[in-house]
Design an enzyme around this catalytic site. Structure first.
Site, short mmCIF file in Angstrom:
data_model
loop_
_atom_site.label_atom_id
_atom_site.label_comp_id
_atom_site.label_asym_id
_atom_site.label_seq_id
_atom_site.Cartn_x
_atom_site.Cartn_y
_atom_site.Cartn_z
N ARG A 1 -4.07 -9.73 9.43
CA ARG A 1 -3.50 -8.38 9.28
C ARG A 1 -3.34 -7.67 10.61
NH1 ARG A 1 -3.94 -5.99 3.86
NH2 ARG A 1 -3.43 -7.75 2.54
N ARG B 1 -1.04 -1.09 8.82
CA ARG B 1 -1.10 0.37 8.84
C ARG B 1 -2.00 0.97 9.90
NH1 ARG B 1 -2.09 0.96 2.59
NH2 ARG B 1 -3.27 -0.87 3.21
N ARG C 1 7.61 1.65 9.06
CA ARG C 1 7.43 1.63 7.60
C ARG C 1 7.87 2.95 6.96
NH1 ARG C 1 6.00 2.18 2.98
NH2 ARG C 1 4.10 1.48 1.96
N ASP D 1 4.20 -11.01 2.62
CA ASP D 1 3.05 -10.87 1.71
C ASP D 1 2.96 -12.11 0.83
OD1 ASP D 1 1.10 -8.54 0.89
OD2 ASP D 1 1.58 -9.69 -0.89
N TYR E 1 -3.51 -12.92 -9.39
CA TYR E 1 -2.60 -11.76 -9.45
C TYR E 1 -1.66 -11.87 -10.65
CZ TYR E 1 -4.11 -9.87 -4.99
OH TYR E 1 -4.86 -9.29 -3.99
O1 CP3 Z 1 -0.45 -9.23 9.91
C1 CP3 Z 1 -0.59 -10.05 8.95
O2 CP3 Z 1 -1.68 -10.58 8.68
C2 CP3 Z 1 0.65 -10.48 8.19
C3 CP3 Z 1 0.97 -9.74 7.04
C4 CP3 Z 1 0.23 -9.90 5.71
C5 CP3 Z 1 0.27 -8.87 4.75
N1 CP3 Z 1 -0.31 -9.34 3.60
C6 CP3 Z 1 0.87 -7.55 4.96
C7 CP3 Z 1 0.53 -6.43 4.05
C8 CP3 Z 1 -0.46 -10.98 5.16
C9 CP3 Z 1 -0.84 -12.30 5.80
C10 CP3 Z 1 -0.79 -10.61 3.81
C11 CP3 Z 1 -1.47 -11.51 2.88
C12 CP3 Z 1 -2.02 -10.96 1.63
N2 CP3 Z 1 -1.45 -10.07 0.77
C13 CP3 Z 1 -3.24 -11.35 1.06
C14 CP3 Z 1 -4.16 -12.39 1.65
C15 CP3 Z 1 -4.91 -11.85 2.80
C16 CP3 Z 1 -6.16 -11.14 2.41
O3 CP3 Z 1 -6.26 -9.95 2.78
O4 CP3 Z 1 -7.04 -11.80 1.85
C17 CP3 Z 1 -3.42 -10.65 -0.13
C18 CP3 Z 1 -4.60 -10.73 -1.07
C19 CP3 Z 1 -2.26 -9.85 -0.31
C20 CP3 Z 1 -1.94 -8.95 -1.46
C21 CP3 Z 1 -1.81 -7.55 -1.02
N3 CP3 Z 1 -0.76 -7.06 -0.29
C22 CP3 Z 1 -2.72 -6.49 -1.25
C23 CP3 Z 1 -4.02 -6.62 -2.00
C24 CP3 Z 1 -2.18 -5.36 -0.63
C25 CP3 Z 1 -2.74 -3.96 -0.61
C26 CP3 Z 1 -3.70 -3.90 0.52
C27 CP3 Z 1 -3.83 -2.51 1.03
O5 CP3 Z 1 -4.57 -2.42 2.03
O6 CP3 Z 1 -3.23 -1.59 0.50
C28 CP3 Z 1 -0.97 -5.74 0.00
C29 CP3 Z 1 -0.09 -4.85 0.79
C30 CP3 Z 1 0.11 -5.21 2.22
N4 CP3 Z 1 0.32 -6.48 2.69
C31 CP3 Z 1 0.19 -4.30 3.32
C32 CP3 Z 1 0.45 -5.06 4.46
C33 CP3 Z 1 0.70 -4.57 5.87
C34 CP3 Z 1 0.07 -2.78 3.22
C35 CP3 Z 1 1.42 -2.30 2.77
C36 CP3 Z 1 1.80 -0.95 3.22
O7 CP3 Z 1 2.42 -0.80 4.30
O8 CP3 Z 1 1.56 0.01 2.45
#
Ligand code: CP3
Length: 368
Positions: free
Chosen positions: A52, A56, A65, A101, A179
């Site tokens: 990540r 944000r 964003r 994602d 999911y």
């Molecule tokens: O920089 C990176 O690592 C690449 C981008 C990336 C994102 N999601 C961006 C994202 C990667 C590799 C993921 C993988 C992902 N997504 C996982 C596996 C990684 C982990 O954390 O175990 C999972 C479980 C998801 C599903 C997911 N997507 C969730 C649970 C959420 C909400 C999390 C939150 O903090 O709100 C997301 C949204 C998400 N994916 C965001 C980002 C930058 C936030 C979105 C926003 O801008 O509002």
């Protein structure tokens, strides 16, 4: 009728020490610190990237964003490229991970997906029974539909410095299935486990379809320019070893075995300290370590044939710099100079993190 894959047996994976004939990689990238470490080769400094790393916590990300939805950003290759490249360059990390994602795969398989402001993902039509599994789209078609990801990878791969590899990724079958069954994030995984135990045939059909889709998806990412792959099995740590062997390992091993030669695969999940040897045996080239194991113990257990990635607690980025530095040195000391260590956090960067602290961590690791 859906396109599935020949199953693989659980066991060590094919080598990654030669590039294979379908991999066109610039020499500087092949010989990068990061890819050398995935292969267990000697490096000048420990490579580091952060899960990540684009998100944000960065003002630059929040600016890009603003005014769009998260999914629209994922589907805009130019802006996904900008977010990915900025984070890599600003932090000075040794690899970039494509901005996307794991859940876009479920959308491509025909499941509606939305991200409701701040509350995380929501799938309003979750899988309720075996017939919903069979109604999912064909894996080959689903993977072909993710062309916007491949475009973003092509643009990012071209924009990165020649010695910076790009990591492609997907979710693992278990985590994606959770999911699809829960309809969003979960703590107890009650629906997932009920389905797994009560409908084992449908569970295996669902996992096989997810594995096939992800294998095609990952190989498209490699063709577009990804030179390493990480498979996120974020929630698999909720299973016992026995359940992992029965319900997860066959599908994860099949997925990994269908990735093209020459591309290292990192397998990562949280709360997986009790599973790391089983994860290794699914064919990982690199085992991602979370905070439930000490890195030194994990290396002793896993042996010299596999590299490791990890595992500084992400909340240490909230600590004063001397404490952060001591904890970082401790992780490095646990590795004790063994080849095949990629420094990372034990899970993703938290959104409250000060980006300067993340950049300081990168300097610390590079300084040794
Ligand atoms: O920089 C990176 O690592 C690449 C981008 C990336 C994102 N999601 C961006 C994202 C990667 C590799 C993921 C993988 C992902 N997504 C996982 C596996 C990684 C982990 O954390 O175990 C999972 C479980 C998801 C599903 C997911 N997507 C969730 C649970 C959420 C909400 C999390 C939150 O903090 O709100 C997301 C949204 C998400 N994916 C965001 C980002 C930058 C936030 C979105 C926003 O801008 O509002």
């Amino acid at each position: 009728m859906s396109t599935l894959l020949a199953p693989a047996s659980v066991g060590p994976r094919r080598g990654i020490r030669s590039a294979g004939n379908c991999l066109a990689l610039p020499e500087a990238r092949w010989n990068s610190r990061f890819l050398k470490a995935t292969r267990g080769e000697a490096v000048d400094r420990t490579p580091i990237w952060l899960m990540r790393q684009a998100g944000r916590y960065m003002q630059h990300y929040r600016g890009i964003r603003a005014g769009t939805s998260f999914l629209d950003l994922c589907k805009d290759p130019a802006r996904a490229t900008e977010v990915t490249v900025f984070a890599q360059e600003w932090l000075g990390v040794d690899a970039a991970i494509i901005f996307s994602d794991i859940l876009v795969v479920l959308q491509a398989l025909g499941m509606p997906l939305e991200f409701v402001g701040g509350e995380g993902p929501h799938l309003p039509q979750p899988i309720r029974g075996p017939s919903d599994v069979d109604a999912l789209r064909d894996p080959l078609q689903a993977a072909a539909d993710l062309d916007y990801v491949y475009q973003a990878i092509r643009q990012t791969s071209a924009a990165l410095a020649p010695d910076i590899p790009l990591i492609g990724f997907c979710g693992a079958p278990f985590t994606l299935a959770s999911y699809a069954l829960e309809g969003g994030s979960s703590r107890q995984f009650a629906k997932t486990k009920a389905f797994m135990y009560r409908e084992p045939d449908a569970w295996h059909r669902l996992s096989a379809r997810l594995a096939a889709t992800c294998a095609h998806y990952l190989n498209h990412q490699v063709a577009a320019g990804a030179s390493c792959l990480q498979i996120f099995d974020s929630w698999v740590g909720n299973l016992t070893r026995d359940d992992f062997r029965e319900f997860v390992a066959p599908h994860l091993a099949t997925l990994v075995s269908h990735v093209v030669d020459g591309v290292p695969v990192i397998l990562f999940g949280t709360n997986t300290g009790h599973l790391i040897d089983l994860i290794r045996d699914c064919g990982a080239d690199v085992v991602g370590l979370d905070g439930t194991v000490e890195l030194g113990d994990a290396r002793d257990l896993l042996g010299t044939q596999v590299a490791v990635q990890g595992n500084l607690d992400p909340t240490l980025l909230f600590a004063p710099q001397d404490r952060l530095a001591a904890a970082t040195r401790d992780v490095l000391a646990q590795n004790a100079g063994r080849p095949g260590h990629i420094f990372n956090l034990a899970h993703g960067v938290l959104k409250e993190t000060d980006p300067e602290q993340a950049r300081y961590l990168v300097e610390l690791v590079h300084g040794g």
